[in-house]
Design a protein around this motif. Structure first.
Motif, short mmCIF file in Angstrom:
data_model
loop_
_atom_site.label_atom_id
_atom_site.label_comp_id
_atom_site.label_asym_id
_atom_site.label_seq_id
_atom_site.Cartn_x
_atom_site.Cartn_y
_atom_site.Cartn_z
N VAL B 65 -74.01 -80.20 -50.18
CA VAL B 65 -72.60 -80.92 -49.51
C VAL B 65 -71.89 -80.13 -48.99
O VAL B 65 -71.25 -80.34 -47.92
CB VAL B 65 -71.91 -81.49 -50.84
CG1 VAL B 65 -70.54 -81.73 -50.40
CG2 VAL B 65 -72.49 -82.69 -51.61
N ALA B 75 -70.00 -85.83 -46.86
CA ALA B 75 -71.13 -86.00 -48.02
C ALA B 75 -70.60 -85.80 -49.60
O ALA B 75 -69.49 -85.01 -49.40
CB ALA B 75 -72.28 -84.96 -48.03
N THR B 76 -70.87 -86.56 -50.47
CA THR B 76 -70.30 -86.45 -51.77
C THR B 76 -71.52 -86.30 -52.81
O THR B 76 -72.78 -86.58 -52.50
CB THR B 76 -69.45 -87.86 -51.99
OG1 THR B 76 -70.38 -89.00 -52.06
CG2 THR B 76 -68.46 -87.99 -51.16
N LEU B 77 -71.10 -85.88 -53.84
CA LEU B 77 -72.27 -85.94 -55.04
C LEU B 77 -71.67 -86.56 -56.38
O LEU B 77 -70.65 -86.83 -56.63
CB LEU B 77 -72.46 -84.61 -55.41
CG LEU B 77 -71.58 -83.63 -55.85
CD1 LEU B 77 -72.45 -82.50 -56.59
CD2 LEU B 77 -70.56 -82.89 -54.73
#
Lengths: 142, 80
Positions: B65, B75-77
């Motif tokens: 990320v 972007a994410t997680l």
């Protein structure tokens, strides 16, 4: 006068040709981005400082997790972008034509990619870059 | 302590990056072949999100990320 930014593959590099105004604006944008990432301020009325939260959007749906992410990585990310900006400025004197090797292309991508998202409200409109592939992509802000 | 679940990295659509930009970033960060990068970027563009992959540790997912966010793409997680 028409504004343009043309990039084309040239051996192991990218050859760039741009109008004088685009070159000037790109220099200003890189300079200002570096300055604010280093904690300084620009003189523009629309834009003064750049918080880490604005540079890097939330990485988690949970606010605390996102804050932790910024605490862990924010300073390094800011410095990384600023270093890319310094290299862009050091390797390009603002002339209308420049040849970029792939490492430098990466720096340009980082600097102007961030300028585009982080500084979006700073300036009003976009310039559109016409690549030799015939596609257009927003690359800078004017 | 062993983690109980994997971590998914998800690429998010935004109003600034073009499909080509996202494809280029995925190609550079993940070494995806250009056609795979474009396929994934198209999915992001059409659906708003696309899962890039799952990773065994949070550190590994966060690293990815970081690399993506460094290039101005969101972007994410999340735990999966």
């Amino acid at each position: 006068m028409a504004q343009f930014f043309h990039a084309r593959a040239a051996d192991e590099a990218v050859a760039v040709d741009m109008s004088a105004d685009v070159a000037r604006f790109l220099r200003v944008i890189a300079s200002d981005l570096v300055r604010v990432l280093e904690g300084g301020r620009t003189g523009g009325r629309h834009y003064r400082s750049l918080r880490t939260g604005r540079v890097f959007p939330p990485a988690y749906s949970d606010r605390r997790d996102s804050r932790g992410f910024r605490d862990r990585h924010g300073a390094v990310l800011r410095e990384h972008i600023a270093a890319s900006g310094r290299r862009v400025l050091a390797g390009w004197d603002g002339s209308r034509t420049v040849t970029l090797d792939h490492k430098v292309v990466r720096d340009w991508f980082i600097v102007y990619g961030h300028a585009r998202t982080s500084m979006k409200r700073w300036q009003g409109s976009w310039i559109w870059v016409h690549t030799t592939a015939g596609t257009s992509t927003p690359f800078g802000i004017v | 302590v062993k983690e109980q679940h994997a971590w998914a990295v998800v690429v998010q659509n935004d109003s600034a990056n073009t499909l080509a930009d996202v494809a280029y970033v995925l190609h550079e960060v993940c070494s995806l072949p250009p056609e795979h990068g474009f396929a994934l970027a198209t999915k992001v563009h059409k659906n708003g999100v696309a899962q890039l992959g799952t990773y065994p540790t949070r550190e590994e997912a966060e690293h990815l990320v970081v690399e993506i966010q460094l290039r101005g793409v969101r972007a994410t997680l999340r735990a999966s």
